[in-house]
Design an enzyme around this catalytic site. Structure first.
Site, PDB file in Angstrom:
ATOM      1  N   PHE A  45      20.749  10.486 -40.811  1.00 25.15           N
ATOM      2  CA  PHE A  45      19.415   9.866 -40.877  1.00 25.15           C
ATOM      3  C   PHE A  45      19.420   8.367 -40.561  1.00 25.15           C
ATOM      4  O   PHE A  45      18.354   7.777 -40.372  1.00 25.15           O
ATOM      5  CB  PHE A  45      18.742  10.108 -42.247  1.00 25.15           C
ATOM      6  N   TYR A  89      21.829  11.894 -34.259  1.00 27.12           N
ATOM      7  CA  TYR A  89      20.799  11.565 -33.268  1.00 27.12           C
ATOM      8  C   TYR A  89      21.433  11.607 -31.873  1.00 27.12           C
ATOM      9  O   TYR A  89      22.596  11.233 -31.696  1.00 27.12           O
ATOM     10  CB  TYR A  89      20.245  10.166 -33.518  1.00 27.12           C
ATOM     11  N   ASP A 116      22.748  17.331 -37.467  1.00 25.81           N
ATOM     12  CA  ASP A 116      23.671  16.764 -36.479  1.00 25.81           C
ATOM     13  C   ASP A 116      23.181  15.373 -36.098  1.00 25.81           C
ATOM     14  O   ASP A 116      22.067  14.988 -36.431  1.00 25.81           O
ATOM     15  CB  ASP A 116      23.868  17.690 -35.272  1.00 25.81           C
ATOM     16  N   HIS A 172      12.134  19.407 -44.995  1.00 29.34           N
ATOM     17  CA  HIS A 172      12.773  18.358 -44.196  1.00 29.34           C
ATOM     18  C   HIS A 172      11.797  17.194 -44.001  1.00 29.34           C
ATOM     19  O   HIS A 172      10.581  17.409 -43.893  1.00 29.34           O
ATOM     20  CB  HIS A 172      13.182  18.937 -42.830  1.00 29.34           C
TER      21      HIS A 172
END
Length: 225
Positions: free
Chosen positions: A80, A69, A67, A189
C-alpha cells in the site's frame, strides 16, 4: 542454494524456504524475465524491504496486500505504500481517510509508510514482485508459498499480533493465523470499488491499538510517517 539478502532474524527462520525447489524456481524465473528485458517492480534491493524494516521480534501488526504497484516509481517493498514524491494511489488515500475518521488524524502529505514499518507494522504483499504495467503478473510463481509460510511463522512465534485482512484475497489467509493468540480484523478492501462496502467505518486502527495496549504493548502512532 539462494543467498537471499534479508534481515538476519528473518533469514534464520526462512533459510529452509530459500533452499526449497519452489524458491529456486522462482529466482530462476525472475532472472529469466530480467534477461528478456522485462521491467520488474520493486527494484531487486527493495523486494524484501518490509522484512528489513520490521524484524520478526518487532512485529505487532500485519497488513496484508496482494502484489506490488505496477507503475513507475510506485513500488518500494511495502504493501500500500509509495515513496515520497509519488501521489498516494486511491486505496492508500482511502486508508488515510479511515484513519482520519477513526482517530482524528489529518491526512498526511505523502504516502510513504516507512514510519509504520519502523514501529512494528509488517506491510507484507502476498506476491513480492510484478511486471511493469501488468497487475498480478507474478501470481502462481512461488511467492504465495513463501509468504504463506511467513504468515504462519509470525502466527507461531510472535505473541499478540493484530492481522488486518482487507478484501477477499487477504481474508483467504485467515486459516494460517491462530485466532487464540492474535486479533484478526477483517474488512472490505480499501479500493474505491469496495471501500464503501465495509472498509470505511471498520475502525481497525483504534481496535489494533486497544488490543496492543491491553497486552501491555506500545500502540502504533498511525500519524507518524
Amino acid at each position: 542454494m539462494a543467498d537471499v539478502k534479508i534481515e538476519p532474524s528473518w533469514k534464520a527462520l526462512l533459510q529452509e524456504e530459500f533452499n526449497k525447489l519452489y524458491f529456486e524456481t522462482l529466482v530462476a524465473f525472475l532472472k529469466e524475465e530480467k534477461q528478456k528485458g522485462k521491467v520488474i517492480y520493486p527494484p531487486g534491493p527493495l523486494i524484501f524491504r518490509a522484512f528489513d524494516l520490521c524484524p520478526l521480534n518487532k512485529v505487532k501488526v500485519v497488513i496484508l496486500g496482494q502484489d506490488p504497484y505496477h507503475g513507475p516509481r510506485q513500488a518500494h517493498g511495502l504493501c500500500f505504500s509509495v515513496p515520497k514524491g509519488v501521489p498516494p494511489p486511491p486505496s492508500l488515500q482511502n486508508i488515510f481517510k479511515e484513519i482520519e475518521s477513526d482517530l482524528g488524524l489529518s491526512m498526511p502529505s505523502h504516502g510513504d509508510l516507512t514510519g509504520w514499518a519502523e514501529q512494528g507494522v509488517f506491510l507484507l504483499n502476498a506476491i513480492l514482485t510484478v511486471e511493469a504495467h501488468k497487475p498480478t503478473s507474478h501470481r502462481g510463481k512461488g511467492w504465495e508459498i513463501f509468504t504463506d509460510r511467513v504468515i504462519q511463522i509470525v502466527s507461531a512465534v510472535r505473541p499478540h499480533v493484530v492481522f488486518m485482512l482487507w478484501g477477499q484475497y487477504a481474508r483467504s489467509k485467515k486459516p494460517l493465523i491462530d485466532p487464540e493468540r492474535h486479533l484478526i480484523l477483517e474488512a472490505a478492501h480499501p479500493s474505491p470499488y469496495s471501500a464503501a462496502n465495509g472498509f470505511f467505518g471498520c475502525r481497525h486502527f483504534s481496535k489494533a491499538n486497544a488490543f496492543l495496549i491491553s497486552h501491555g504493548l506500545e500502540p502504533i502512532d498511525w500519524g507518524r510517517l
